[in-house]
Write an enzyme that holds these catalytic residues in place. Structure first.
Site, mmCIF file in Angstrom:
data_model
loop_
_atom_site.group_PDB
_atom_site.id
_atom_site.type_symbol
_atom_site.label_atom_id
_atom_site.label_comp_id
_atom_site.label_asym_id
_atom_site.label_seq_id
_atom_site.Cartn_x
_atom_site.Cartn_y
_atom_site.Cartn_z
ATOM 1 N N ARG A 158 0.834 -1.208 0.000
ATOM 2 C CA ARG A 158 0.000 0.000 0.000
ATOM 3 C C ARG A 158 0.867 1.256 0.000
ATOM 4 O O ARG A 158 0.473 2.316 -0.441
ATOM 5 C CB ARG A 158 -0.925 -0.035 1.215
ATOM 6 C CG ARG A 158 -2.039 0.982 1.205
ATOM 7 C CD ARG A 158 -3.139 0.589 2.191
ATOM 8 N NE ARG A 158 -2.649 0.183 3.497
ATOM 9 C CZ ARG A 158 -2.226 1.027 4.433
ATOM 10 N NH1 ARG A 158 -2.218 2.319 4.216
ATOM 11 N NH2 ARG A 158 -1.818 0.563 5.601
ATOM 12 N N HIS A 180 4.512 -9.968 15.123
ATOM 13 C CA HIS A 180 4.213 -8.539 15.021
ATOM 14 C C HIS A 180 3.949 -7.996 16.423
ATOM 15 O O HIS A 180 3.188 -8.603 17.192
ATOM 16 C CB HIS A 180 2.964 -8.301 14.168
ATOM 17 C CG HIS A 180 3.254 -7.998 12.729
ATOM 18 N ND1 HIS A 180 2.728 -8.723 11.697
ATOM 19 C CD2 HIS A 180 4.011 -7.013 12.155
ATOM 20 C CE1 HIS A 180 3.150 -8.202 10.533
ATOM 21 N NE2 HIS A 180 3.925 -7.173 10.794
HETATM 22 N N1 PCA Z 1 6.475 -3.633 9.913
HETATM 23 C C1 PCA Z 1 6.175 -3.674 8.500
HETATM 24 C C2 PCA Z 1 7.508 -3.677 7.797
HETATM 25 C C3 PCA Z 1 8.517 -3.365 8.839
HETATM 26 C C4 PCA Z 1 7.796 -3.433 10.117
HETATM 27 O O1 PCA Z 1 8.315 -3.305 11.243
HETATM 28 C C5 PCA Z 1 5.246 -4.812 8.092
HETATM 29 O O2 PCA Z 1 4.433 -5.231 8.938
HETATM 30 O O3 PCA Z 1 5.304 -5.289 6.960
#
Ligand code: PCA
Length: 219
Positions: A103, A177
């Site tokens: 995006r 994440h």
């Molecule tokens: N989050 C992004 C790319 C680097 C990061 O820390 C992602 O979720 O793709």
């Protein structure tokens, strides 16, 4: 697994105009804790060699760098960490998709649309960390955590897929994440995120299959 396994932990540089990426804080805190022999994973598994890599938020360079690190240091296990701003829990990513659909441009100005990560590769690959066992342990520690079926289609998903596709098949690997870890409304503290990855590491260093517990998503 080796008696003193080598673990590669990666975090990302800032992106999308931000001046900071908490994924790297989590990785540096884990390395600092390892240097003090203060990881839960060290209490459970004994000696662990922790290596870290800071990755650029670039489709090509991040995957290349992590694969180079794997070739150079032959880790027994890899956990990559990235930021997903706005989420409300630590997210254990189950799936890497063979899809790049950005995006926003990456930090090299590359903005692929509807491209595979690996032309001809399988549509998706599954994390080989023990995510359900980790989910149970992280929940039991009172840390907000979720199993996730999509790491998106940006650089983090690209890295997860590349890791699973090109890393040695016997090397457990996966992606976490984290939300924003500072600021008033932050759902997870930096210390909690560090603990969550430590618990994921602890569980994933155990041999054998993951827990078979019903923790899938209804939608
Ligand atoms: N989050 C992004 C790319 C680097 C990061 O820390 C992602 O979720 O793709």
């Amino acid at each position: 697994m080796n008696p003193s396994p080598t673990v590669l932990l990666t975090g990302f540089e800032p992106f999308a105009g931000m001046d900071h990426n908490p994924s790297w804080d989590v990785v540096t805190d884990l390395a600092a804790a390892a240097a003090r022999t203060a990881l839960h994973a060290q209490q459970v598994h004994g000696e662990i060699v922790v290596r870290t890599a800071l990755l650029p938020v670039e489709f090509h360079a991040s995957a290349e760098l992590v694969l180079e690190q794997i070739a150079d240091t032959a880790p027994d296990l890899v956990i990559a960490v990235g930021l997903a701003a706005g989420i409300d829990a630590v997210r254990l990513e189950r799936v890497g998709l063979n899809l790049r659909d950005a995006r926003i441009p990456d930090n090299a100005g590359h903005q692929p649309t509807e491209e595979p990560v690996v032309p001809g590769g399988p549509p998706a690959m599954f994390s080989t960390l023990r995510l359900k066992a980790a989910h149970a342990a992280i929940s039991a520690a009172g840390i907000p955590v979720a199993l996730s079926l999509s790491a998106g289609s940006f650089v983090c998903n690209n890295l997860l897929y590349a890791l699973l596709h090109a890393g040695p098949p016997s090397m457990p690997a996966g992606f976490v994440h984290v939300p924003e870890l500072s600021g008033a409304g932050s759902p997870v503290s930096r210390a909690q995120a560090v603990r969550a990855v430590d618990l994921l590491l602890t569980e994933s260093l155990h041999q054998g299959p993951d827990l078979k517990v019903p923790a899938g998503l209804l939608h």
